[in-house]
Design an enzyme around this catalytic site. Sequence first.
Site, PDB file in Angstrom:
ATOM      1  CG  ASP A   1      -0.352  -0.498   2.571  1.00  0.00           C
ATOM      2  OD1 ASP A   1       0.809  -0.353   2.529  1.00  0.00           O
ATOM      3  OD2 ASP A   1      -1.171  -0.977   3.311  1.00  0.00           O
TER       4      ASP A   1
ATOM      5  CG  ASP B   1      -9.467  -2.498  12.361  1.00  0.00           C
ATOM      6  OD1 ASP B   1      -8.427  -3.011  11.799  1.00  0.00           O
ATOM      7  OD2 ASP B   1      -9.718  -1.446  11.887  1.00  0.00           O
TER       8      ASP B   1
ATOM      9  CG  HIS C   1      -6.344  -2.767   9.136  1.00  0.00           C
ATOM     10  ND1 HIS C   1      -6.558  -2.121  10.036  1.00  0.00           N
ATOM     11  CD2 HIS C   1      -5.210  -2.304   8.652  1.00  0.00           C
ATOM     12  CE1 HIS C   1      -5.553  -1.246  10.356  1.00  0.00           C
ATOM     13  NE2 HIS C   1      -4.748  -1.343   9.275  1.00  0.00           N
TER      14      HIS C   1
ATOM     15  CD  GLU D   1      -8.930   0.643   7.317  1.00  0.00           C
ATOM     16  OE1 GLU D   1      -8.856  -0.218   8.436  1.00  0.00           O
ATOM     17  OE2 GLU D   1      -8.236   1.896   7.395  1.00  0.00           O
TER      18      GLU D   1
END
EC number: 3.5.99.6
Length: 268
Positions: A72, A141, A143, A148
Site C-alpha cells: 500500500d 481491527d 485489517h 478496512e
Amino acid sequence: MRLIIRPTYEDISKWAANHVAQKINEFSPTKENPFILGLPTGSSPIGMYKNLIELNKNKKISFQNVITFNMDEYIGIEENHPESYHSFMWNNFFSHIDIKKENINILNGNASNLKKECEEYEKKIKSFGGIMLFVGGIGPDGHIAFNEPGSSLTSRTRIKTLTQDTIIANSRFFEGDVNKVPKNALTVGIGTIMDSQEVLIIVNGHNKARALKHAIEKGVNHMWTISALQLHKNAIIVSDKNATYELKVGTVEYFNDIERKNFNNDLK
C-alpha cells in the site's frame, strides 16, 4: 491455517525473517526466474526487516533476483515525505540490502490516474505469474494492508478511505496529529493477497489479541478481513504470546503441539 506462537516480538521477527530467507533460497531465483515477494509496512515487520538485513550482510540470503511488490501507499504525500511508504521501505529495508532498484514496486499515491495505477499494479503482478510469498501485518481491527473492516474479501488493488481508528493509530507517525495523516490510500485487495501462493502474517501485542481470535477461532467475516486467511491453502500466522491472550487455552495448546518441531527455523 498454521499458527506459530513464540514468546516475544524479537522471536517472531527472527522466525519470519528465517522463513522468508528459506523460501527464497529453496527457490534459487535467477534473473530469468525471479522470486516474487509481497511486503508490508508499519511497525509489525520492522524486526523482520532488521533480521533479513543481517542475513543479507552475512551472505545467507541475496535479494538480487527478488522482485518485490508492496501492499500500500498513502494518497497525496510525496514519495520523499518521511512518512510515505516509499521512504519507510528505503529507510528500513531496501537501502540496506542488495536488491536492484528496478525490481522494487510500490504504488504511486500521486499518480495522475489513481484507478489506472491500481489496474496496472494488478497487471504487473500477474505478468510475473503472481506473488509467491506475501508477508503482512494486521491492525487491532484485523485489517490487512488498508483493507478496512467491511472490505470485500474478493477485492483487488484500489483506492480506499481510511477509518478513523486507522487514522488515529497512524497519527503516531505524524507527530501525534490526526490532521496530518492522509485520509485515503492505495492498497492491494484481499483477493490480491489471497491469490498469492503463500501468506505470512506477523501479529504482536495485546492490542492485536481480539483480531487474532477472529482470525483463528471465529468464522470468515468481512468485518475482520484477517479471517479470510481461513480460506487460503497455505497461510501462516506467527504471533507473540501477548497477542494470544484472547485465544482459548485449548487452541494455544493445540497449535503449540503440532508446530513444536517448527519453532526453531534457523538457517543452516
